[in-house]
Design a protein around this motif. Structure first.
Motif, short mmCIF file in Angstrom:
data_model
loop_
_atom_site.label_atom_id
_atom_site.label_comp_id
_atom_site.label_asym_id
_atom_site.label_seq_id
_atom_site.Cartn_x
_atom_site.Cartn_y
_atom_site.Cartn_z
N MET A 10 0.64 -1.15 0.07
CA MET A 10 -0.01 -0.18 -0.08
C MET A 10 0.92 1.23 0.07
O MET A 10 1.58 1.48 1.10
CB MET A 10 -0.63 0.03 1.23
CG MET A 10 -1.77 -1.09 1.49
SD MET A 10 -2.87 -1.80 0.20
CE MET A 10 -4.38 -0.92 0.21
N ALA A 37 0.36 4.68 0.83
CA ALA A 37 -0.85 5.41 1.60
C ALA A 37 -0.49 7.07 1.37
O ALA A 37 -0.52 7.48 0.46
CB ALA A 37 -1.45 4.81 2.69
N GLY A 90 -5.85 7.12 7.34
CA GLY A 90 -4.90 6.78 6.74
C GLY A 90 -4.98 5.45 5.62
O GLY A 90 -3.95 5.19 5.22
N TYR A 91 -6.17 4.98 5.89
CA TYR A 91 -6.41 3.75 5.06
C TYR A 91 -6.71 4.25 3.43
O TYR A 91 -7.46 5.14 3.35
CB TYR A 91 -7.47 2.89 5.41
CG TYR A 91 -6.98 1.93 6.56
CD1 TYR A 91 -6.37 0.87 6.27
CD2 TYR A 91 -7.16 2.59 7.84
CE1 TYR A 91 -5.89 0.08 7.37
CE2 TYR A 91 -6.58 1.73 8.88
CZ TYR A 91 -5.99 0.63 8.48
OH TYR A 91 -5.38 -0.15 9.77
N ILE A 92 -6.36 3.61 2.40
CA ILE A 92 -6.75 3.83 1.03
C ILE A 92 -7.98 3.37 0.88
O ILE A 92 -8.60 2.15 1.16
CB ILE A 92 -5.85 3.30 0.18
CG1 ILE A 92 -4.30 3.78 0.28
CG2 ILE A 92 -6.40 3.49 -1.46
CD1 ILE A 92 -3.30 2.90 -0.52
N GLY A 138 -8.26 -2.78 2.54
CA GLY A 138 -8.04 -2.73 3.95
C GLY A 138 -6.69 -2.93 4.52
O GLY A 138 -5.67 -2.28 3.97
N ASP A 139 -6.33 -3.37 5.85
CA ASP A 139 -5.06 -3.44 6.19
C ASP A 139 -4.49 -4.82 5.87
O ASP A 139 -4.84 -5.94 5.82
CB ASP A 139 -5.08 -3.68 7.85
CG ASP A 139 -3.81 -3.46 8.37
OD1 ASP A 139 -2.92 -4.32 8.04
OD2 ASP A 139 -3.69 -2.69 9.37
N ALA A 140 -3.44 -4.32 4.90
CA ALA A 140 -2.55 -5.58 4.05
C ALA A 140 -2.12 -6.62 4.93
O ALA A 140 -2.07 -7.53 4.75
CB ALA A 140 -1.66 -4.90 3.12
N GLY A 141 -1.37 -5.90 5.94
CA GLY A 141 -0.62 -6.85 6.78
C GLY A 141 -1.66 -7.77 7.84
O GLY A 141 -1.26 -8.98 7.59
N1 URA Z 1 -1.63 0.36 4.85
C1 URA Z 1 -2.56 -0.83 4.69
O1 URA Z 1 -2.48 -1.86 5.07
N2 URA Z 1 -3.81 -0.33 4.09
C2 URA Z 1 -4.27 1.06 3.76
O2 URA Z 1 -5.14 1.12 3.18
C3 URA Z 1 -3.20 1.85 3.92
C4 URA Z 1 -1.88 1.51 4.50
#
Ligand code: URA
Length: 211
Positions: free
Chosen positions: A135, A137, A194-196, A201-204
């Motif tokens: 991401m 961001a 700060g999420y796109i 979502g949260d990639a990690g």
């Molecule tokens: N990091 C993420 O995992 N997702 C986002 O949308 C932005 C930062």
């Protein structure tokens, strides 16, 4: 691929299909992992398209013919933690690549990224270096990671991400105009956290099943 020299948005049916799977909130972590890795390999193919090769002679079982080897070593640098999700597939494609790691956290007061871990292969100055983070961001983390690589001597860097947004792209291009961005998509905006959006979502969390 877009016309802008420093940002390549991969226009490929396999990328579009894989991206739809990783975006979907119903996708399970195992499928998310598989498709994030597959998209990463397709981004890698694009990133490596212009790499120099050196001619070598090859003997097939039937006759000699002209062959090629890559001229420069390859260094892959995932930004911890989500960047690890892009590493496995690419590493399978180029097992000879060296792997560096950059870990960054966001300082609660300054909101700036602070490095807590850096280990970069010694051959980074001579290498084709791929910085990996799914991401892009705000761009702060990617910018700091690219600066760390340059400080260690890296001269040929490309940044690979799966989803970018305009704010992050602009920030990155301002600070690192010499580092091409290769992405599967550019989404319209960042939310207050700060999420796109729409993003994935949260990639990690989705890759490691910690969400
Ligand atoms: N990091 C993420 O995992 N997702 C986002 O949308 C932005 C930062």
């Amino acid at each position: 691929m877009s016309a802008n020299a420093q940002i390549h948005v991969i226009d490929h049916p396999l990328v579009a299909a894989g991206l739809s799977i990783v975006r979907s909130k119903t996708t399970t972590p195992d499928l998310f992992r598989r498709h994030l890795q597959e998209i990463s390999v397709l981004l890698f193919v694009e990133a490596s398209r212009q790499w120099e090769t050196r001619a070598i002679p090859v003997e097939t079982p039937l006759a000699p013919c002209a062959g090629a080897v890559l001229s420069k070593p390859i260094v892959l640098v995932p930004i911890l933690r989500a960047g690890l999700g892009m590493l496995d597939g690419i590493q399978r494609a180029v097992p000879e690549a060296s792997i560096g790691h950059v870990g960054l956290y966001r300082d609660a007061e300054t909101l700036r990224p602070v490095s807590y871990y850096e280990k970069v292969p010694v051959n980074v100055a001579a290498a084709e270096v791929l910085l990996l983070d799914p991401m892009l961001a705000t761009g702060n983390t990617a910018c700091e990671a690219a600066s760390i690589l340059k400080a260690q001597g890296a001269r040929s860097i490309q940044f690979l991400c799966v989803v970018a947004c305009p704010v992050g792209v602009q920030q990155f291009q301002r600070e690192h105009p010499d580092v091409p961005i290769i992405t599967a998509a550019i989404d319209p905006e960042l939310n207050d956290h700060g999420y796109i959006v729409p993003g994935l979502g949260d990639a990690g969390d989705r890759y490691f099943g910690t969400g």
